[in-house]
Design a protein around this motif. Structure first.
Motif, PDB file in Angstrom:
ATOM      1  N   ASN A 123      -0.800  -1.462   7.172  1.00 26.69           N
ATOM      2  CA  ASN A 123      -2.008  -0.823   7.723  1.00 26.69           C
ATOM      3  C   ASN A 123      -3.074  -0.589   6.658  1.00 26.69           C
ATOM      4  O   ASN A 123      -4.267  -0.580   6.951  1.00 26.69           O
ATOM      5  CB  ASN A 123      -1.651   0.504   8.393  1.00 26.69           C
ATOM      6  CG  ASN A 123      -1.272   0.331   9.857  1.00 26.69           C
ATOM      7  OD1 ASN A 123      -1.924  -0.417  10.578  1.00 26.69           O
ATOM      8  ND2 ASN A 123      -0.232   1.020  10.288  1.00 26.69           N
ATOM      9  N   ASP A 124      -2.627  -0.389   5.407  1.00 31.41           N
ATOM     10  CA  ASP A 124      -3.570  -0.132   4.320  1.00 31.41           C
ATOM     11  C   ASP A 124      -4.183  -1.406   3.754  1.00 31.41           C
ATOM     12  O   ASP A 124      -5.130  -1.321   2.954  1.00 31.41           O
ATOM     13  CB  ASP A 124      -2.871   0.636   3.188  1.00 31.41           C
ATOM     14  CG  ASP A 124      -2.609   2.094   3.551  1.00 31.41           C
ATOM     15  OD1 ASP A 124      -3.267   2.589   4.491  1.00 31.41           O
ATOM     16  OD2 ASP A 124      -1.751   2.724   2.907  1.00 31.41           O
ATOM     17  N   CYS A 125      -3.654  -2.561   4.137  1.00 32.27           N
ATOM     18  CA  CYS A 125      -4.232  -3.812   3.641  1.00 32.27           C
ATOM     19  C   CYS A 125      -5.650  -3.977   4.202  1.00 32.27           C
ATOM     20  O   CYS A 125      -5.864  -3.812   5.411  1.00 32.27           O
ATOM     21  CB  CYS A 125      -3.364  -5.002   4.048  1.00 32.27           C
ATOM     22  SG  CYS A 125      -1.781  -5.101   3.185  1.00 32.27           S
TER      23      CYS A 125
ATOM     24  N   ALA B  84       3.024   1.545   6.748  1.00 27.88           N
ATOM     25  CA  ALA B  84       1.863   2.140   6.088  1.00 27.88           C
ATOM     26  C   ALA B  84       1.206   1.137   5.138  1.00 27.88           C
ATOM     27  O   ALA B  84      -0.032   1.066   5.055  1.00 27.88           O
ATOM     28  CB  ALA B  84       2.284   3.394   5.325  1.00 27.88           C
TER      29      ALA B  84
END
Length: 302
Positions: free
Chosen positions: A236-238, A233
């Motif tokens: 993916n949030d970068c 997660a």
């Protein structure tokens, strides 16, 4: 990720408790002739040696990488943990079963039963202190899971072994105490022999359970499921990452290796892409301190 628990503290606490218990059990076993007490004395002595092996494993796991061992020595801890499980099975469990069978064939009267009870009560107190210290460290990383779920999912082999040993010791001491009480009340040494066999079977069951979990680590397990989900997660949030296509993790003792294949957000040029990858790796290692090696493969959109 998993570095919050102080495994060294749990090991040293268990070592001190087991050595004190060994001395008291051995003296009482020689005086009383209790097979259950002798089995427990051997168990405590084996535990002292086991904790020494875990300390050796932790020391080896801290060795730096080299050309011959490019990923370091972290997994050496799993080898020594597995050896401890084997010793718990053979020296502790099988010897106790043998001693119990011997007592069935050659029963001996129990001498000084109150001394045996006193030693066992001391052992319960000492092991309870050790177990309390172990559980304190386990609870730091349990994250709301049941003890069984933690036992199955943990990647901390040394804490796993200490927990198994302390659990077996507490149950074994309880069985030995009941066996001595039954023998004292009835005058029948059969109860002492049965108690010795039960202790042996208990140690074998715990040893097999510990060995099974450590075997998985030796083969090569990734991060614990919740930790892997958190890492996925996070990447993916970068903002530099469009989507993670594949994530491979490998637990290497106290350290972690991570390999990522991700589709990156559009970049102006190749240099910007490299800088974006470096930024993601820096952020990932800052957030998850256990990651020592990371390999990042970009998949750029056309």
């Amino acid at each position: 990720m998993s570095g919050q628990a102080n495994s060294l503290r749990a090991i040293l606490l268990a070592l001190g408790a087991n050595f004190a218990i060994f001395l008291s059990k051995l003296a009482a076993a020689l005086i009383t002739g209790s097979g259950a007490l002798l089995a427990e004395a051997v168990h405590s002595l084996a535990d002292c040696g086991n904790q020494g092996l875990l300390l050796l494993g932790m020391r080896q796991a801290g060795r730096p990488p080299s050309d011959e061992y490019p990923l370091g020595w972290g997994r050496a801890l799993y080898f020594w943990s597995f050896l401890v499980a084997i010793l718990l099975f053979s020296v502790g469990g099988m010897f106790s079963i043998y001693e119990g069978i011997h007592k069935l064939s050659h029963p001996e009267p129990l001498r000084w039963p109150w001394l045996a009870i006193g030693v066992l009560a001391f052992g319960v107190v000492a092991e309870s202190i050790s177990m309390r210290g172990c559980l304190k460290e386990v609870n730091k990383v349990r994250d709301g899971r049941s003890l069984w779920q933690w036992f199955h999912e943990t990647r901390s082999s040394e804490l796993l072994v200490i927990f198994g040993e302390d659990l077996a010791a507490l149950f074994g001491l309880t069985v030995a105490l009941l066996a001595v009480l039954a023998t004292m009340i009835t005058g029948d040494p059969l109860f002492d022999a049965i108690g010795t066999i039960v202790i042996g079977v208990l140690l074998v069951v715990v040893a097999v359970a510990v060995a099974s979990e450590v075997k998985a680590l030796l083969i090569g397990q990734g991060l614990e499921p919740k930790q892997r989900e958190a890492l996925l997660a996070f990447i993916n949030d970068c903002p530099e990452v469009d989507v993670v296509l594949n994530l491979i993790t490998l637990q290497m003792g106290p350290d972690v290796m991570v390999a990522v294949k991700a589709r990156m957000a559009p970049a102006r040029d190749q240099l910007s892409l490299i800088q974006a990858i470096n930024e993601v790796e820096r952020a990932m290692k800052a957030k998850f301190a256990d990651i020592r090696w990371s390999f990042f493969e970009p998949d750029v959109m056309d």
